[in-house]
Enzyme design. Structure first.
Site, PDB file in Angstrom:
ATOM      1  N   ASN A  90      35.699  42.197  41.835  1.00 18.22           N
ATOM      2  CA  ASN A  90      34.704  43.239  41.649  1.00 18.22           C
ATOM      3  C   ASN A  90      33.523  42.672  40.867  1.00 18.22           C
ATOM      4  O   ASN A  90      33.713  41.942  39.891  1.00 18.22           O
ATOM      5  CB  ASN A  90      35.313  44.414  40.877  1.00 18.22           C
ATOM      6  CG  ASN A  90      36.425  45.082  41.660  1.00 18.22           C
ATOM      7  OD1 ASN A  90      36.314  45.267  42.868  1.00 18.22           O
ATOM      8  ND2 ASN A  90      37.508  45.430  40.974  1.00 18.22           N
TER       9      ASN A  90
ATOM     10  N   ASP B 165      48.410  41.497  35.805  1.00 19.04           N
ATOM     11  CA  ASP B 165      47.574  42.631  35.422  1.00 19.04           C
ATOM     12  C   ASP B 165      48.415  43.631  34.626  1.00 19.04           C
ATOM     13  O   ASP B 165      49.566  43.914  34.953  1.00 19.04           O
ATOM     14  CB  ASP B 165      46.990  43.297  36.679  1.00 19.04           C
ATOM     15  CG  ASP B 165      45.822  44.216  36.341  1.00 19.04           C
ATOM     16  OD1 ASP B 165      44.683  43.855  36.672  1.00 19.04           O
ATOM     17  OD2 ASP B 165      46.057  45.291  35.742  1.00 19.04           O
ATOM     18  N   ILE B 166      47.819  44.186  33.575  1.00 17.00           N
ATOM     19  CA  ILE B 166      48.542  45.107  32.687  1.00 17.00           C
ATOM     20  C   ILE B 166      48.815  46.447  33.372  1.00 17.00           C
ATOM     21  O   ILE B 166      49.728  47.182  32.958  1.00 17.00           O
ATOM     22  CB  ILE B 166      47.735  45.304  31.374  1.00 17.00           C
ATOM     23  CG1 ILE B 166      48.636  45.741  30.242  1.00 17.00           C
ATOM     24  CG2 ILE B 166      46.572  46.273  31.565  1.00 17.00           C
ATOM     25  CD1 ILE B 166      47.980  45.646  28.865  1.00 17.00           C
TER      26      ILE B 166
ATOM     27  N   HIS C 203      36.919  37.464  37.246  1.00 15.47           N
ATOM     28  CA  HIS C 203      38.346  37.411  37.578  1.00 15.47           C
ATOM     29  C   HIS C 203      38.541  37.698  39.046  1.00 15.47           C
ATOM     30  O   HIS C 203      37.837  38.512  39.623  1.00 15.47           O
ATOM     31  CB  HIS C 203      39.163  38.392  36.727  1.00 15.47           C
ATOM     32  CG  HIS C 203      38.617  39.789  36.698  1.00 15.47           C
ATOM     33  ND1 HIS C 203      37.515  40.133  35.936  1.00 15.47           N
ATOM     34  CD2 HIS C 203      39.003  40.917  37.336  1.00 15.47           C
ATOM     35  CE1 HIS C 203      37.267  41.423  36.106  1.00 15.47           C
ATOM     36  NE2 HIS C 203      38.135  41.926  36.955  1.00 15.47           N
TER      37      HIS C 203
ATOM     38  N   HIS D 194      41.431  39.172  41.506  1.00  9.96           N
ATOM     39  CA  HIS D 194      42.712  39.866  41.589  1.00  9.96           C
ATOM     40  C   HIS D 194      43.507  39.257  42.741  1.00  9.96           C
ATOM     41  O   HIS D 194      42.940  38.969  43.803  1.00  9.96           O
ATOM     42  CB  HIS D 194      42.518  41.345  41.924  1.00  9.96           C
ATOM     43  CG  HIS D 194      41.751  42.137  40.910  1.00  9.96           C
ATOM     44  ND1 HIS D 194      42.357  42.996  40.023  1.00  9.96           N
ATOM     45  CD2 HIS D 194      40.424  42.228  40.647  1.00  9.96           C
ATOM     46  CE1 HIS D 194      41.437  43.589  39.268  1.00  9.96           C
ATOM     47  NE2 HIS D 194      40.248  43.133  39.634  1.00  9.96           N
TER      48      HIS D 194
END
Ligand code: AMP
Length: 118
Positions: free
Chosen positions: A91, A33-34, A104, A106
């Protein structure tokens, strides 16, 4: 909601913007993750065009669904977090807090993740 081919993860899948890749096969891509929320914060996405988990479960093939779920454990293994544990979260929609409209999961790890919901 129709799939938006211009979402950021679609651009990553097309190689239009870079990512810090962890794992890739014919079905999934995983990258860091950025904007990590924990010491380790990875993302796992299917290569197919699915808005969220509901869209995926409705439209994806059994093979895609199996490969996506297997990839989560594989990525956790690559990250070296199987022993200490980790959290998987997805989410969905506006109440769920989804920002990027491409399914996606996480993966949070590397420290105590804390309360399930804050
Ligand atoms: P969500 O709120 O569940 O849709 O999460 C979207 C996640 O994508 C956030 O944690 C962002 O930090 C992450 N993100 C957004 N753009 C990028 C990017 N270019 N590379 C990696 N992660 C990204």
């Amino acid at each position: 909601m129709p799939y938006d081919k211009n979402n950021i993860f679609a651009k990553i899948l097309r190689g239009e913007i870079p990512c810090k890749k962890i794992f890739e096969n014919d079905y999934v891509l995983s990258f860091h993750d950025i904007n990590p929320q924990k010491k380790i914060h990875a993302l796992v996405i299917p290569k197919g065009e699915y808005v969220d988990l509901d869209d995926f479960n409705k439209k994806a093939s059994d093979k895609e669904i199996t490969e996506f779920h297997k990839a989560v454990s594989h990525v956790a293994n690559l990250l070296g977090v199987l022993d200490k544990g980790y959290r998987v979260l997805s989410n969905i929609g506006s109440d769920g807090g989804q920002e990027v409209p491409h399914l996606h999961f996480h993966i949070f790890a590397g420290e105590k993740i804390g309360k399930m919901v804050v």
